[in-house]
Design a protein around this motif. Sequence first.
Motif, mmCIF file in Angstrom:
data_model
loop_
_atom_site.group_PDB
_atom_site.id
_atom_site.type_symbol
_atom_site.label_atom_id
_atom_site.label_comp_id
_atom_site.label_asym_id
_atom_site.label_seq_id
_atom_site.Cartn_x
_atom_site.Cartn_y
_atom_site.Cartn_z
ATOM 1 N N PRO A 1 3.246 56.520 6.997
ATOM 2 C CA PRO A 1 3.324 55.188 7.605
ATOM 3 C C PRO A 1 3.710 54.125 6.577
ATOM 4 C CG PRO A 1 1.362 56.334 8.344
ATOM 5 C CD PRO A 1 1.960 57.183 7.273
ATOM 6 N N ALA A 2 4.440 53.117 7.014
ATOM 7 C CA ALA A 2 4.942 52.127 6.057
ATOM 8 C C ALA A 2 4.873 50.719 6.639
ATOM 9 C CB ALA A 2 6.374 52.470 5.661
ATOM 10 N N TYR A 3 3.819 50.443 7.398
ATOM 11 C CA TYR A 3 3.635 49.098 7.921
ATOM 12 C C TYR A 3 2.213 48.658 7.612
ATOM 13 C CZ TYR A 3 3.313 45.174 11.155
ATOM 14 O OH TYR A 3 3.148 43.920 11.694
ATOM 15 N N PRO A 4 2.030 47.457 7.142
ATOM 16 C CA PRO A 4 3.026 46.378 7.000
ATOM 17 C C PRO A 4 3.788 46.345 5.677
ATOM 18 C CG PRO A 4 0.814 45.537 6.607
ATOM 19 C CD PRO A 4 0.657 46.999 6.920
ATOM 20 N N ARG A 5 3.612 47.345 4.824
ATOM 21 C CA ARG A 5 4.198 47.228 3.487
ATOM 22 C C ARG A 5 5.719 47.355 3.451
ATOM 23 N NH1 ARG A 5 1.755 51.353 -0.554
ATOM 24 N NH2 ARG A 5 2.355 52.666 1.190
ATOM 25 N N GLY A 6 6.276 48.322 4.226
ATOM 26 C CA GLY A 6 7.718 48.545 4.192
ATOM 27 C C GLY A 6 8.159 49.200 2.892
ATOM 28 N N TYR A 7 9.483 49.235 2.689
ATOM 29 C CA TYR A 7 10.033 49.832 1.467
ATOM 30 C C TYR A 7 10.842 48.788 0.707
ATOM 31 C CZ TYR A 7 8.673 54.418 3.180
ATOM 32 O OH TYR A 7 7.956 55.493 3.616
ATOM 33 N N ASN B 1 12.446 49.773 -2.550
ATOM 34 C CA ASN B 1 13.442 50.423 -3.399
ATOM 35 C C ASN B 1 14.259 51.423 -2.594
ATOM 36 O OD1 ASN B 1 12.568 49.035 -5.722
ATOM 37 N ND2 ASN B 1 10.876 50.478 -5.946
#
Lengths: 551, 255
Positions: free
Chosen positions: B187-193, B195
Amino acid sequence: MSSLTHVRRRNSSAWLIPNDGTRTNHQLRRDMRRFDDTDEVDLVVVGCGAGGSVLMQRLARAGWRVVGFDAGPFWDPDDDWVSDEAGSHDLYWTDPRVTAGENPVVLGSNNSGRGVGGSMVHFAGYAPRLHPSDFSTYSNDGVGADWPISYRELAPYYQLIEEELPVAGEDWPWGEPHSYPHQAHPISGNGMVFQRGALELGIPVRVGPVAITNGRFGNRPHCIYRGFCLQGCKVNAKASPLITHVPDALAHGAEIRAKAMVSAVVVDDDSGRVTGVRYFQGGVERFQRAAMVAVCGYAIETPRLLLNSATKRWPQGLANDHDQVGRYVMVQGAPQAAGRFDDEIRMYKAPPPEVTTEAFYETDPTKPYQRGFSIQTVSPLPITWAEHVAAQGHWGPVLREYMRDYVHWATLGALCELLPLAENRVTLDEEADRYGLPVARFTYSYCDNDNQLIDAARQRQREILEAAGATEVIVIDRTAHLVGGARMSATPEAGVVDRDLRSWSIPNLYLVDGSVLPTQGSANPALTIMALAARAADRLITGQRGGITAQ
Amino acid sequence: MGRGILRRPAESGANTPGGLPSRFPGFDVLAEVDHWDAATVGTVLSRLTQPPALRFFSPDEEAVGRALFDQILDQRAEPKIPILDMVDARLAEGQTDGWHYADLPEDGEAFKRSFAALDEDAVDAYGVRFASLPWYDQTDLVQTVQDRDGDWHGLAAGDIWDLWSRYACTAFYSHPWAWNEIGFGGPAYPRGYKNLGINALEPWEAADQSDQDPVGRGEEIEQARRRHAEARTRELRSKDPTGPDGVGDRLSSDK
């Protein structure tokens, strides 16, 4: 970047959602206008997806009293959606359906949405236009069908919707050249692989067009490149009608009745006119009166509802006087190729939709087949990636080995323009759903031209990945999207609706969704469906001075 | 967040299926839980709790299904991802894909009938139920289903294979241990990507260490296949002094 503040004057949706880091305007929903079943509303919309939501927003703004029904929930991205593949199961239409034919189409998560926002909640975000040639494939190429409207008539609506979503991308050289309101997004390893392979072969590619904010738009933030576009955008960056058109519709007095399954469009056989819809809500069957009904349930549920609404006067289903309802459904052939690289690609980072080529879109006279295909980046997450590996026949230890290598793979997907065929159709099955309504039986078989296109797209993708340096390429055959099933036509015998999306046989019955497309091109259909809805709404608003129920 | 409790199997200290060493040493997607949104945390961490008691499959079906799914995902050692339990929960709750092929019944019924058919094949070929067969005999039987074209006990073999692998892979690759094995950031919310790009890592991602291994990809796979075949021969020899061919004859004579 062009200023889009003028959009607010015609559609304030992006300004009606919160700017405090939450994603839903609960006040707007609490204060929503509510109609009684006995109110004869001006319009009932069945299905709050790409077509229905745009129609609702436009007509609510024009003062119409509109109720939009949806079988699924009224989503809140904060609480209802997750950054997780398996956990997103409820976004899909998973009521029973039967899929048949020589090339049975995988449904559910592949192409069918449920809930307010429709399939655009889980679409990747690609928002290309059709090409001018798509509107006359029969005249030009001897295949498919001619539309009763031209590209020129739809073009202004493409531009309006591109601004309202908004769409980001490089200047577009294909079809009618045009530019986009938001600049192209930065791309990830997957997009770079596509660019590298295409450059090597001299194939032009462009970044975009994606309906994902690149910069703030109203109260919608910039994309954060989290990669879960197909699981519903928790950021409110990727467009879906839930955030692009529904808020403005509510602010203008529309009602959304969610978790309400319409079971029949009701017609008075004597007058030959629609009087409203029957629907189930909370297990109770009710009837909503309406002066006009627009069915917007997409290529399978729209024909199914018309067929399930048969009366004595229309025993074969509403608006089915010429056995056209349910016919000419189309999916796009969508073979995907994945290449293995020594570098780490990590295709799960950034939105799956990044880079496109439409260089093979048009009929190439040197080829044995008519029409063409587009190629775009796709970025399968682990469960979907396992489908790619399993499709090679791998299982057990070999499957696990391939999966361990996930970060080294890049994936492309093609969209092939499969042709509209009368026998590719939706009929009613003997099986019934939990309401006792016959379910849809969807039959699909490819023709020779279809198979040739799919082969060509498969081969072209393999070449691009090899040119980019892939050491191994695997290909999976699949399909994407659904359109047709109740097409628009120049004459009543050849289709179900006219050029304004009004059914040929029942004057106050409209179909406003992907089912009306006579052909599909090699473009993802969302933008075209929205543009058609915006045009249909304009025609209705223009005609209303004569009385909305005038014939 | 209770991560300490939910990062089972604590007893082995492992965080991959089977406790196998990973190509991404030190990477544990569950170490990032504090950066996920609450709805996602709830969904993902629930997969690490004890699965609910079975409701859909009978004990006989459970026995076939556990062995079959472990074959499809090569789960030979604990800790295992509880694939059968996850599929049982989906079917009990009606969380199917909805659609089904015209030549198959709906998913639940298709599973029940295909499990019974696999058991029948096991009894015919070996005289014992599928779950009681040694690992590599199970492998052989499963392979016969994949190799089959057309009808199999009144079911379309290809569609059954598609059903089995679809449900098994969905369960397995929804599990954080499997994400650790493949280096998926989860999971990548709320951080996001931040690079993006080729060989571009976030500070919390771990590079694939197998890049240092010069063995080509195809050869690596072939090695896995050879290990599989050798182990199979060893096992068959220990069980049946006439060697694997004898078993193969029994199988093929049954076709």
